[in-house]
Write a protein that holds these residues in place. Structure first.
Motif, PDB file in Angstrom:
ATOM      1  N   ASP A 192      -4.642  -4.332 -13.516  1.00  0.00           N
ATOM      2  CA  ASP A 192      -3.334  -4.389 -12.872  1.00  0.00           C
ATOM      3  C   ASP A 192      -3.415  -4.779 -11.394  1.00  0.00           C
ATOM      4  O   ASP A 192      -2.405  -4.783 -10.697  1.00  0.00           O
ATOM      5  N   THR A 193      -4.630  -5.064 -10.909  1.00  0.00           N
ATOM      6  CA  THR A 193      -4.825  -5.432  -9.503  1.00  0.00           C
ATOM      7  C   THR A 193      -4.576  -6.926  -9.314  1.00  0.00           C
ATOM      8  O   THR A 193      -5.061  -7.747 -10.110  1.00  0.00           O
ATOM      9  N   ILE A 244      -1.046   4.430   0.287  1.00  0.00           N
ATOM     10  CA  ILE A 244      -1.952   3.640  -0.555  1.00  0.00           C
ATOM     11  C   ILE A 244      -2.855   4.548  -1.386  1.00  0.00           C
ATOM     12  O   ILE A 244      -3.009   4.379  -2.598  1.00  0.00           O
ATOM     13  N   THR A 253      -3.724 -11.345   0.428  1.00  0.00           N
ATOM     14  CA  THR A 253      -3.050 -10.053   0.280  1.00  0.00           C
ATOM     15  C   THR A 253      -3.441  -9.422  -1.046  1.00  0.00           C
ATOM     16  O   THR A 253      -3.439 -10.089  -2.095  1.00  0.00           O
ATOM     17  N   LEU A 254      -3.793  -8.132  -0.976  1.00  0.00           N
ATOM     18  CA  LEU A 254      -4.215  -7.381  -2.150  1.00  0.00           C
ATOM     19  C   LEU A 254      -3.082  -6.460  -2.595  1.00  0.00           C
ATOM     20  O   LEU A 254      -2.538  -5.699  -1.802  1.00  0.00           O
ATOM     21  N   TYR A 255      -2.704  -6.571  -3.867  1.00  0.00           N
ATOM     22  CA  TYR A 255      -1.674  -5.702  -4.443  1.00  0.00           C
ATOM     23  C   TYR A 255      -2.354  -4.735  -5.406  1.00  0.00           C
ATOM     24  O   TYR A 255      -2.905  -5.143  -6.429  1.00  0.00           O
ATOM     25  N   LEU A 256      -2.355  -3.456  -5.021  1.00  0.00           N
ATOM     26  CA  LEU A 256      -3.005  -2.441  -5.843  1.00  0.00           C
ATOM     27  C   LEU A 256      -2.000  -1.785  -6.776  1.00  0.00           C
ATOM     28  O   LEU A 256      -0.845  -1.560  -6.399  1.00  0.00           O
ATOM     29  N   LYS A 302      -0.207   1.310  -8.574  1.00  0.00           N
ATOM     30  CA  LYS A 302       0.132   2.617  -8.007  1.00  0.00           C
ATOM     31  C   LYS A 302      -0.629   3.712  -8.733  1.00  0.00           C
ATOM     32  O   LYS A 302      -0.072   4.539  -9.464  1.00  0.00           O
TER      33      LYS A 302
END
Length: 418
Positions: free
Chosen positions: A73-74, A3, A90-93, A95
C-alpha cells in the motif's frame, strides 16, 4: 505523531499479528516496565521545557520501520530519477503504525508531550518537528537485526565529555556559576585531557565527579541531574559556590597544577586530593546547612504540573519547601570550616590508616612506599600506603568521623608504622 501513529509506551488496540508487529510490540512493552519508564518521564520533561522555551531541543533522528504486510500500500512519486543511487520525490505511507528500531523512548515522550495542555496552548503540534527515518518492507527478523546494528556497536558515551559540552541543562548552569573564576574552572578532567590518577595533577577531579559533588551539596546525592530544573538554580547556586570556595581556600595551596621537584604529587600525599574525600566533604557541608538546604532539597521532587508555566512550577517548589520542617545542622558551619583547617590530611598518618585501611602488597604484607619527605626538604621517608576507595561506605565513614565528637583524632601527626 501523525506519521508514526504508534506510542510505544501506550499503543493503540491493533491486530499486531496481522501487520507483522506482534513480537516486536511485546518486547517493547517489556522494556517500558523497567528503567526505561523512568527515562521516559525525564525525556518528556525535557520536551516540555523546550516547548516552554527554557531550552533548545536537539533531538536525534528516530529510526522506524513498517511491516512488509503494509508495503503493497506504499506509494512513492519520483520527481527526479537522474541519480541511480537516490530518488527525490514524495512518499505516501499507508495509515499503519511505524515502530522504532532506535528512538523508542524519544517517540513515546513526543506522544506524551503532544498531549499536554502546554503543547496545545502553545500550538506547537504543527511546528515542533522531528526527523524520521523509515525502513520499508521489513519483517520481524530484519527489524531485530536493524535494532541490534543500531544499538549494539560502539561504547557508552563519555560522561565527562557530555558534561563538558552541555551548556543548557540546569545542573550545567549551576556548575558554571559555582566554578566561575575559581581554580576548578579549568582543572576538571573532561575525557579529552589528562585524568585524575595519583600522579596526574593537572586536574583536581573530573567533570562527572564535580556534578556528583554538587548534587551531594544540594540534595545529599538523593536527586539525579535531570531532576534539577532551571528555577532551582538561583536557590542552590550560593551554597554550591560557598562549598567550592571553601575547598579552594582550605586546600588550594596543596593542589599545585605542576608538582615541584622536591615534592610528591598531591594525591600521593593528601586524603583531600581524592574523589571520595571531596564527596564526603560535600555531604558534610549539606549536613551543616540542612536547616536551609533540607527543605529545598526535599521540594526538588515536587511533581511539576505539565500544564503549568515555569513561574507557576517555581512557586509550587517554594511553597512545598516552606511547608517542610527543617532539621538542625549537625554542627555549625563555622565550626565545620575550622575543623577542616585543623585536620591533618596526610594519607599516611595513623588516624587515616586506622579509619580507611592500607593497601596490601603482593605477598600479603602492608604496602609501603618511599617518598620525598614533605617535612624535611631533600630527605626521604618510608610510609604506609593508605586506601582511597571511592565507595559509599568509605565516604560515609569520613563524613561521620569529621562531624563526630571524636573528630580531633584526625588532628594527630603520628605516622602509621610500616
Amino acid at each position: 505523531t501523525d506519521i508514526v501513529r504508534y506510542d510505544p509506551s501506550d499503543p493503540p488496540l491493533e491486530d499486531y499479528e496481522a501487520i507483522g508487529m506482534n513480537e516486536a510490540h511485546q518486547q517493547t512493552q517489556q522494556d517500558f516496565k523497567g528503567a526505561k519508564k523512568e527515562n521516559l518521564a525525564d525525556f518528556k520533561q525535557y520536551l516540555i521545557e523546550a516547548i516552554q522555551a527554557e531550552r533548545t531541543a536537539f533531538l536525534p533522528p528516530v529510526s522506524g520501520w513498517q511491516s512488509d504486510a503494509a508495503f503493497s500500500d506504499t506509494i512513492f512519486v519520483a520527481f527526479d530519477e537522474q541519480n541511480e543511487r537516490a530518488l527525490y520525490g514524495t512518499l505516501y505511507l499507508p495509515k499503519k503504525p511505524v515502530m522504532q528500531s532506535d528512538g523508542q523512548t524519544q517517540t513515546a515522550a513526543l506522544f506524551q508531550a503532544a498531549r499536554t495542555g502546554m503543547a496545545i496552548k502553545k500550538d506547537v503540534l504543527d511546528t515542533f518537528g522531528v526527523t524520521l527515518e523509515i525502513e520499508l518492507n521489513v519483517n520481524a527478523d530484519l527489524a531485530g537485526q536493524s535494532f541490534a546494528d543500531r544499538n549494539g556497536r560502539g561504547s557508552k558515551k563519555n560522561k565527562n565529555l557530555v558534561a563538558q559540552l552541555d551548556i543548557s541543562s540546569a545542573l550545567a548552569q549551576l556548575r558554571r556559576r559555582a566554578l566561575a573564576g575559581t581554580m576548578f574552572e579549568h582543572r576538571l578532567a573532561d575525557g579529552r585531557s589528562v585524568g585524575t590518577s595519583e600522579t596526574a595533577t593537572g586536574s583536581i577531579m573530573d567533570l562527572s565527579t564535580m556534578e556528583q559533588v554538587l548534587l551531594s551539596v544540594i540534595s545529599r546525592g538523593n536527586r539525579k541531574p535531570e531532576h534539577i530544573k532551571h528555577y532551582h538554580v538561583d536557590h542552590f547556586a550560593p551554597y554550591c559556590r560557598e562549598f567550592v570556595l571553601l575547598l579552594q581556600d582550605t586546600f588550594g595551596s596543596q593542589w599545585p597544577q605542576e608538582t615541584p621537584k622536591d615534592q610528591e604529587p598531591f594525591r600521593r600525599i593528601y586524603v583531600h586530593g581524592w574523589a571520595f574525600a571531596i564527596k564526603a566533604l560535600a555531604l558534610a557541608y549539606h549536613d551543616c546547612n540542612r536547616d536551609k538546604l533540607g527543605p529545598l532539597a526535599s521540594a526538588i521532587g515536587t511533581p511539576r504540573d505539565e500544564h503549568a508555566t515555569p513561574e507557576e512550577a517555581a512557586q509550587t517548589f517554594l511553597d512545598r519547601a516552606a511547608s517542610i520542617e527543617p532539621e538542625l545542622p549537625r554542627i555549625p558551619m563555622e565550626e565545620f570550616r575550622e575543623r577542616l583547617g585543623s585536620i591533618d590530611w596526610h594519607r599516611y598518618r595513623q588516624h587515616w590508616i586506622s579509619l580507611l585501611g592500607h593497601k596490601v602488597d603482593k605477598d600479603g604484607t602492608v604496602k609501603v612506599r618511599e617518598i620525598k619527605d614533605p617535612d624535611a626538604p631533600g630527605g626521604r621517608k618510608l610510609i604506609v600506603e593508605g586506601q582511597a576507595q571511592n565507595t559509599a561506605g568509605t565516604i560515609n565513614i569520613v563524613v561521620n568521623k569529621i562531624l563526630s565528637d571524636s573528630w580531633t583524632d584526625l588532628c594527630a601527626d603520628a605516622d602509621a608504622k610500616p
